[in-house]
Design an enzyme around this catalytic site. Structure first.
Site, short mmCIF file in Angstrom:
data_model
loop_
_atom_site.label_atom_id
_atom_site.label_comp_id
_atom_site.label_asym_id
_atom_site.label_seq_id
_atom_site.Cartn_x
_atom_site.Cartn_y
_atom_site.Cartn_z
N ASN A 71 -1.59 78.18 -22.17
CA ASN A 71 -1.73 78.05 -23.39
C ASN A 71 -0.76 76.48 -23.67
O ASN A 71 -1.12 76.12 -25.25
CB ASN A 71 -0.94 79.15 -23.60
CG ASN A 71 0.68 78.78 -23.81
OD1 ASN A 71 1.38 78.18 -22.07
ND2 ASN A 71 1.94 78.78 -24.05
N HIS A 72 -0.24 75.84 -22.96
CA HIS A 72 0.21 74.19 -23.17
C HIS A 72 -1.17 72.98 -23.31
O HIS A 72 -1.15 71.93 -23.46
CB HIS A 72 1.57 73.55 -23.04
CG HIS A 72 2.39 74.93 -23.91
ND1 HIS A 72 3.64 75.64 -22.58
CD2 HIS A 72 2.33 75.84 -25.25
CE1 HIS A 72 4.30 76.40 -23.85
NE2 HIS A 72 3.88 75.87 -24.87
FE FE2 Z 1 2.54 78.60 -20.50
#
Ligand code: FE2
Length: 267
Positions: A71-72
């Site tokens: 997600n990052h």
């Molecule tokens: Fe993560």
């Protein structure tokens, strides 16, 4: 063709100390376990999330050949720009609709056998990114596109153990291995499922020790005490915990024949 492919896979490499940990342990474990290829999750590679050209060059030098995200991964660098300018083999979350075509999955040839690596992002208890679609239906779609007759490894980057466990059981017999990342805490459940898929809920991170998920412990404790938002910061000196998983996959059946967690605390 050699019977088996041996793979060393590092969990979330977090900041300076994470990179140090990989640089120290990658050559040592590669030699000790005679591995054929090294994979690392790099979504938190640079200081405070994301990746950069410099930090990726460090991993390349340490011998990492394939990268997974989460997600990052988009935090510091536009992956579209990154995709145009570099040739790193990154499997970014395939169920994120921002994922460049080039990063949907990665394929390399080892021991005359194809190895495919795919990264998916979970949705339970995660920031509600509107760009993330259902990982279960996405993987069904992707498995139609990847090369046939290949060893296939999935990195399920997810917060909930149920997301990872369910995906592992869903894909049992259809892929070689399903491992999890994102929680930074190694789980003790490395196993081979009924139909031959290797499974581990979370590999664990490579980063500061002791810390809270790689972040300075004082900051996170303060955050819980005051119930306020505080800027995250990562230690750049001190002990390092290094977590990885060692996989052995049969090149004919594409099933996992051995899966074992590796862990080392470096002073
Ligand atoms: Fe993560």
């Amino acid at each position: 063709m050699p019977d088996k492919t041996k793979i060393l896979f590092f969990g979330d490499v977090s900041g300076t100390l994470g990179r140090e940990g990989v640089k120290k342990m990658a050559p040592k474990w590669k030699k000790e376990h005679q591995t054929d290829v090294i994979i690392a999750n790099v979504e938190n590679l640079a200081h405070n999330k994301g990746l950069t050209l410099r930090t990726m060059a460090e991993m390349d030098e340490a011998g990492v050949e394939i990268y997974t995200g989460g997600n990052h991964i988009w935090k510091k660098y536009e992956l579209d720009k990154f995709a145009k300018e570099t040739d790193y083999k990154i499997a970014a979350p395939a169920n994120d609709n921002r994922c460049p075509e080039k990063y949907l999955f990665q394929t390399i040839e080892i021991n005359e056998t194809k190895l495919v690596v795919i990264n998916l992002n979970g949705r339970t208890f995660m920031e509600h990114e509107t760009t993330i679609s259902n990982p279960f239906t996405k993987i069904d779609e992707l498995l139609q596109q990847v090369p046939k007759d290949a060893n296939i490894i999935i990195d399920m980057h997810a917060e909930a153990t149920s997301d990872k466990r369910a995906l592992g059981l869903y894909l049992d017999g259809r892929v070689s291995t399903v491992v999890g990342t994102h929680t930074h805490i190694p789980t003790a459940d490395a196993q081979i499922l009924a139909e031959g898929t290797g499974y581990l809920t979370d590999i664990g991170m490579v980063g500061a020790y002791p810390s809270v998920l790689g972040i300075k412990k004082e900051i996170i404790i303060e955050k819980f005490l005051t119930e306020t938002k505080i800027m995250h910061d990562l230690p750049t000196t001190g002990q390092i915990e290094v977590n990885a998983v060692l996989l052995e996959i049969d090149n004919r059946t594409h099933k996992t024949t051995d899966i074992k967690s590796l862990r080392e605390i470096i002073n």
